[in-house]
Scaffold this motif. Sequence first.
Motif, PDB file in Angstrom:
ATOM      1  N   ASP A  19      -4.510  12.409   1.433  1.00 44.36           N
ATOM      2  CA  ASP A  19      -5.253  11.919   2.599  1.00 44.36           C
ATOM      3  C   ASP A  19      -4.430  10.851   3.304  1.00 44.36           C
ATOM      4  N   ASP A  20      -4.815  10.587   4.521  1.00 43.52           N
ATOM      5  CA  ASP A  20      -4.086   9.550   5.258  1.00 43.52           C
ATOM      6  C   ASP A  20      -4.975   8.330   5.493  1.00 43.52           C
ATOM      7  N   GLU A  21      -5.899   8.111   4.558  1.00 46.32           N
ATOM      8  CA  GLU A  21      -6.810   6.966   4.692  1.00 46.32           C
ATOM      9  C   GLU A  21      -6.048   5.652   4.590  1.00 46.32           C
ATOM     10  N   ASP A  22      -6.504   4.686   5.406  1.00 47.39           N
ATOM     11  CA  ASP A  22      -5.889   3.355   5.339  1.00 47.39           C
ATOM     12  C   ASP A  22      -6.239   2.691   4.010  1.00 47.39           C
ATOM     13  N   LYS A  23      -5.363   1.864   3.545  1.00 45.49           N
ATOM     14  CA  LYS A  23      -5.590   1.132   2.297  1.00 45.49           C
ATOM     15  C   LYS A  23      -5.499  -0.373   2.591  1.00 45.49           C
ATOM     16  N   SER A  24      -6.260  -1.136   1.845  1.00 41.73           N
ATOM     17  CA  SER A  24      -6.167  -2.590   2.024  1.00 41.73           C
ATOM     18  C   SER A  24      -6.323  -3.293   0.685  1.00 41.73           C
ATOM     19  N   ALA A  25      -5.681  -4.443   0.587  1.00 41.80           N
ATOM     20  CA  ALA A  25      -5.729  -5.218  -0.659  1.00 41.80           C
ATOM     21  C   ALA A  25      -5.529  -6.688  -0.315  1.00 41.80           C
TER      22      ALA A  25
END
Lengths: 206, 301
Positions: free
Chosen positions: B200-206
């Motif tokens: 998938d090309d979902e955005d990731k955040s941390a």
Amino acid sequence: MKLIKFWSILAVISLLYTGSSHASVSELWSESYRYEAMGEYATAAQSIEPLIRHNPRHEFAVIRHGWLNYLQGKHNESIDDYKKAIEINPNSLDSLLGMTLPLLAQKRWREAANYATKVLATASWNYFAHIRLMTCEEGQGQWKTLELHADSVASRYPADATVLVYLARARSHLGKTSSARTTYKKVLARVPGHIEATQYLNNLGR
Amino acid sequence: MIRYLSQFTLLIILLLLSQSGIASDDTWYFKAKAYAQQTNYQDSTIRESLDSAGLVFSIDYLDKSELKLGIFQQDIKFLPTSSITDVEETGVLLAYQHHFFSDAGRFTLRLDAYHIENESNFIDMIDIANPIIAYINNTKTFYADLGYSVSLYRADNPIVEDLDITQITPTLGFGLNDNFDWLQLRGYFISPSLSSRLPDDEDKSAVEIKWIHWFNTNILSIDKIVINLLGGERLFAVDSDTNTVYNLADIQTKSAALSIDWKLGKSTHLVVSGGSTDYESLLSDEIYSSKYVYLNISTQW
């Protein structure tokens, strides 16, 4: 006869002009010092700006302008002034030492150390250059260097408390508690009630 | 690990040799750092270990600018049961930063560039550009930066699609306790491009929290300790503090690390750290973790 009269008038005018010029220049300096004493550093700087406008290479006016800009917290402008002063007179230890002040205020330790070292190249035991170099060493956490440096300067200025404070800080950071305590006691002998020395010794239970 | 220790020893020798020929004056400052890391994976059906070593040189001009050049190598080993070929990677880092001073504080413009190559037939090359703008006040009690990075994953194999990763990292830092403590918060906002390499090309955040404590007094010659905590989802991240590229194709979900920095002599530091990271596999539901030990020695002259 006419020629004598002409030269006499010219001489009187010239004397009057020179006299009034000296008076006004002197007033400018007085005004600048007065405002500085009142803590109005911007006005103190403005007071001598006509002198710099009249002669941009007025060394003393430029140095003093740098100092007053430093007092106002205009560190970049102060640096520019001191650069100009060094350009006017590269031999000036006043300007090299002055330059360290705004650099230290901006915590540019290496640059300030560089200028202090230039002073020491000419005047190897200049007190202010050593103090400012020690400030740079402390700022960079060079505790071993600071200890050796402060110890060496303290032997030249044994009555001075500031050098001993740097020596004590270095020894404390190096874990030399016993010698740090002894050094802070020396500070208290020179400046009774010195806050940092008192706190350190109180924390150790004297 | 033995191989990496021998490489590390070689790097230290190079580091020491490098000092003998170049003399620092009052305007130029030289730094060199050699490092090695061993990472072992737990509960993974594919990954076994990751070993790396590197050498970083930097040249500072007074307090104004810094040029940094680094080389590094890492071996990624897979479990024999996975039938995946081990991967060897080599990379270079080139970074430059320039400081601008104002009455309010110091501004920094910085650009880090990485080039990594590996022998895998999946990813052949990674090119990364990571510009950063930073500010710190004169009393060193407040810091802010904004980093942007674009990572280009390219393969020679035409069947493998290109993958582009963009990352935005806003950071805030605070000096506390007379600057004997430093608290830093960094957000990672990562956007992968649409590619067959990712499900998938979902955005990731941390978010990453870093706490540094400098010791006021001498305790076993320790200069400082650093604690790092990470939570959220981080994928293909670039860490500008450590110049680390996390190019494993799995999501980091949690991470904790402790570093101890000893000051040896006037300007030599030894850093030992250990940490653990949890991962979620991108291609399966597998959850696994890694534990690492990191060692670096650096000196300045």
